[in-house]
Scaffold this active site. Sequence first.
Site, PDB file in Angstrom:
ATOM      1  CE  LYS A 180      51.220  40.629  29.578  1.00 58.60           C
ATOM      2  NZ  LYS A 180      52.580  41.165  29.555  1.00 58.60           N
ATOM      3  CD  GLU A 183      55.911  41.434  26.821  1.00 57.36           C
ATOM      4  OE1 GLU A 183      54.930  41.970  27.389  1.00 57.36           O
ATOM      5  OE2 GLU A 183      55.819  40.801  25.762  1.00 57.36           O
ATOM      6  N   GLY A 233      46.197  47.807  24.404  1.00 55.21           N
ATOM      7  CA  GLY A 233      47.356  47.426  23.594  1.00 55.21           C
ATOM      8  C   GLY A 233      47.010  47.535  22.123  1.00 55.21           C
ATOM      9  N   GLY A 234      47.743  46.799  21.305  1.00 55.67           N
ATOM     10  CA  GLY A 234      47.573  46.895  19.857  1.00 55.67           C
ATOM     11  C   GLY A 234      46.399  46.063  19.353  1.00 55.67           C
ATOM     12  N   GLY A 238      44.880  42.589  20.753  1.00 57.95           N
ATOM     13  CA  GLY A 238      43.522  42.806  21.256  1.00 57.95           C
ATOM     14  C   GLY A 238      42.537  41.835  20.620  1.00 57.95           C
ATOM     15  CD  GLU A 255      39.898  52.161  26.060  1.00 62.48           C
ATOM     16  OE1 GLU A 255      40.308  52.916  25.158  1.00 62.48           O
ATOM     17  OE2 GLU A 255      38.760  52.222  26.518  1.00 62.48           O
ATOM     18  CB  CYS A 294      46.670  55.063  22.203  1.00 65.63           C
ATOM     19  SG  CYS A 294      46.089  55.925  23.654  1.00 65.63           S
ATOM     20  CD  GLU A 397      48.555  52.564  17.215  1.00 68.50           C
ATOM     21  OE1 GLU A 397      48.551  51.328  17.297  1.00 68.50           O
ATOM     22  OE2 GLU A 397      48.106  53.300  18.096  1.00 68.50           O
TER      23      GLU A 397
HETATM   24  P1  NAD Z   1      50.732  45.010  22.570  1.00 72.37           P
HETATM   25  O1  NAD Z   1      49.396  44.666  22.037  1.00 72.37           O
HETATM   26  O2  NAD Z   1      51.923  44.425  21.907  1.00 72.37           O
HETATM   27  O3  NAD Z   1      50.854  44.591  24.097  1.00 72.37           O
HETATM   28  C1  NAD Z   1      49.938  45.050  25.065  1.00 72.37           C
HETATM   29  C2  NAD Z   1      49.915  44.070  26.212  1.00 72.37           C
HETATM   30  O4  NAD Z   1      49.334  42.854  25.740  1.00 72.37           O
HETATM   31  C3  NAD Z   1      51.285  43.686  26.747  1.00 72.37           C
HETATM   32  O5  NAD Z   1      51.211  43.503  28.130  1.00 72.37           O
HETATM   33  C4  NAD Z   1      51.566  42.369  26.043  1.00 72.37           C
HETATM   34  O6  NAD Z   1      52.476  41.535  26.728  1.00 72.37           O
HETATM   35  C5  NAD Z   1      50.179  41.760  26.015  1.00 72.37           C
HETATM   36  N1  NAD Z   1      49.954  40.747  24.978  1.00 72.37           N
HETATM   37  C6  NAD Z   1      50.590  40.591  23.799  1.00 72.37           C
HETATM   38  N2  NAD Z   1      50.059  39.544  23.132  1.00 72.37           N
HETATM   39  C7  NAD Z   1      49.066  39.043  23.909  1.00 72.37           C
HETATM   40  C8  NAD Z   1      48.146  37.966  23.759  1.00 72.37           C
HETATM   41  N3  NAD Z   1      48.146  37.159  22.688  1.00 72.37           N
HETATM   42  N4  NAD Z   1      47.250  37.763  24.739  1.00 72.37           N
HETATM   43  C9  NAD Z   1      47.215  38.557  25.827  1.00 72.37           C
HETATM   44  N5  NAD Z   1      48.082  39.567  26.026  1.00 72.37           N
HETATM   45  C10 NAD Z   1      48.993  39.817  25.077  1.00 72.37           C
HETATM   46  O7  NAD Z   1      50.780  46.583  22.628  1.00 72.37           O
HETATM   47  P2  NAD Z   1      51.998  47.481  23.049  1.00 72.37           P
HETATM   48  O8  NAD Z   1      52.970  47.429  21.905  1.00 72.37           O
HETATM   49  O9  NAD Z   1      52.456  47.129  24.412  1.00 72.37           O
HETATM   50  O10 NAD Z   1      51.316  48.907  23.153  1.00 72.37           O
HETATM   51  C11 NAD Z   1      51.098  49.699  22.062  1.00 72.37           C
HETATM   52  C12 NAD Z   1      49.664  49.622  21.618  1.00 72.37           C
HETATM   53  O11 NAD Z   1      48.792  49.970  22.691  1.00 72.37           O
HETATM   54  C13 NAD Z   1      49.361  50.608  20.543  1.00 72.37           C
HETATM   55  O12 NAD Z   1      48.596  50.003  19.531  1.00 72.37           O
HETATM   56  C14 NAD Z   1      48.552  51.686  21.238  1.00 72.37           C
HETATM   57  O13 NAD Z   1      47.718  52.418  20.402  1.00 72.37           O
HETATM   58  C15 NAD Z   1      47.806  50.899  22.243  1.00 72.37           C
HETATM   59  N6  NAD Z   1      47.355  51.750  23.342  1.00 72.37           N
HETATM   60  C16 NAD Z   1      46.035  52.099  23.381  1.00 72.37           C
HETATM   61  C17 NAD Z   1      45.567  52.958  24.384  1.00 72.37           C
HETATM   62  C18 NAD Z   1      44.133  53.385  24.446  1.00 72.37           C
HETATM   63  O14 NAD Z   1      43.734  54.008  25.435  1.00 72.37           O
HETATM   64  N7  NAD Z   1      43.313  53.094  23.463  1.00 72.37           N
HETATM   65  C19 NAD Z   1      46.466  53.423  25.338  1.00 72.37           C
HETATM   66  C20 NAD Z   1      47.795  53.038  25.270  1.00 72.37           C
HETATM   67  C21 NAD Z   1      48.223  52.193  24.258  1.00 72.37           C
END
Ligand code: NAD
Length: 503
Positions: A180, A183, A233-234, A238, A255, A294, A397
Amino acid sequence: MALQQAQQTIHVDGEWREAASGAAREILDPADATPFALVAEGDERDVDAAVAAARRAFDEGPWPRTSTAERAALLHRVADLLVRDREELGLLESRDAGKTLEEGRVDIDCVAEAFRYFADLVAAESTGRVVDAGSPDVHSVVVHEPVGVCSLITPWNYPLLQASWKIAPALAAGNTFVVKPSEITPLTTIALIELLVEAGLPAGAANIVTGPGHSVGARLAEHPGVDLVSFTGGLVSGTKVAQAAAADVKKVALELGGKNPNVVFADACATDDGFDTAVDQALNAAFIHSGQVCSAGARLIVEESVRERFVAELARRAGRIRLGRGTEKGVECGPLVSARQRERTEAYVASALAEGAVLRCGGRRPEPSATRPATGYFYEPTVLDQCHREMKVVREEVFGPVLTVETFSTEDEAVALANDTEYGLAGAVWTADPGRARRVAGRMRHGTVWINDFHPYLPQAEWGGFGKSGIGRELGPAGLAEYRETKHVYQNLAPKPVRWFAG
Ligand code: NAD
């Protein structure tokens, strides 16, 4: 590459389809906020169908039973196709995520590299580790097997790169998956699924459901048919993923974010070249991809004796970064990915100023120009001086082009500041003293530490974080191990009764 359009962006069991609900989402170009693609807005029903397909493909299909040589060959074919489509995919990534075209191209090179790395890693492996059981009548071997059906959930900042760090090892290990993408940036991941099909991956092994986190992502995290959830993700999402996955003890890899220190000692700036390099790399650390990285070096921690000179030069150069549409020639930084991300950034800058930070440059939306439409989500690279560890902007962040400046006078103070974060993804130390470099790097509690550099990573070296930056590692041998179960096979070659029970 014939990117799926007209809403048929969900791929289940070898077929492209619309969302079960028929809903679709417009994908916006962040440089001018105009829609340029339409994708299916899936929901839980689409996830259920995709997980069922991945489950069948794992339990009964050919992919988990192929040899490592066959899997490696397929991954190499995918890398070749990525190279073939580099321009098209790089452009797509640039438009979707708002990065410069050159960054988009480099991303695609790195994606191909990840596929080749995991292909070579599995191809070079032996079939198991024979254990000395202390008896000639016992053959004992430890083998690694695919974990099963994987849910792969990815963010918007490096859409295809983050997906490849999951998809390549998952396939190399013999798993099936449902991915996934974010979006708001799903396009290159959809295109990658097309390439996997073209490379000959059997139906059902690779599935994609496009759609939002609260429905598609949440269902993928909790689905009983899934064995492993790998999420990038965030921290907030997470944490929800980990909680959902815990209900039936799925394996989880996370991650998450970072608040990454860039520690500069005065001795690194003693020569003009040293000073220029440290400033240049501090700019790159903080502002590449408008800070939506990130591992962005968003906290400059600089020795007090060079602070004024360093920050003045940094602010001067940050003020000259050419902002614009990523596909325009000469542009160095694109827009932020969304209106929401820019508003978030603005709120952090406002809170920092309210808490006493001093604005050295940026802190606003730029004037529109020929390469910078007024409707785009642009924000000027911002340097905030006189920051301290209690400020929200230093602790959280931002994920935007905002650099905070803190100072230190001793090595211990520098290390304490660098480690004063709930995260622990990455950080750097700049010094001309090799002994100090090793000492400080050794004391920094971060998953990656750079000495006199910032940002490079290697597919052969693990990537991931200490603390709240996550659980597990991507890349490197550990990045493959995430996608495997370990099994001990103990064979008694001369079975006899044990007579523990007398009767
Ligand atoms: P986000 O957490 O908003 O979304 C990440 C993904 O999770 C998206 O596909 C989103 O639709 C999905 N998601 C959102 N809520 C969810 C839930 N309740 N259950 C399952 N999936 C859900 O993050 P973002 O805004 O897309 O990305 C930015 C974040 O990603 C930043 O915090 C960044 O540091 C982190 N990031 C980390 C790394 C790493 O390697 N550590 C790499 C890239 C980005």
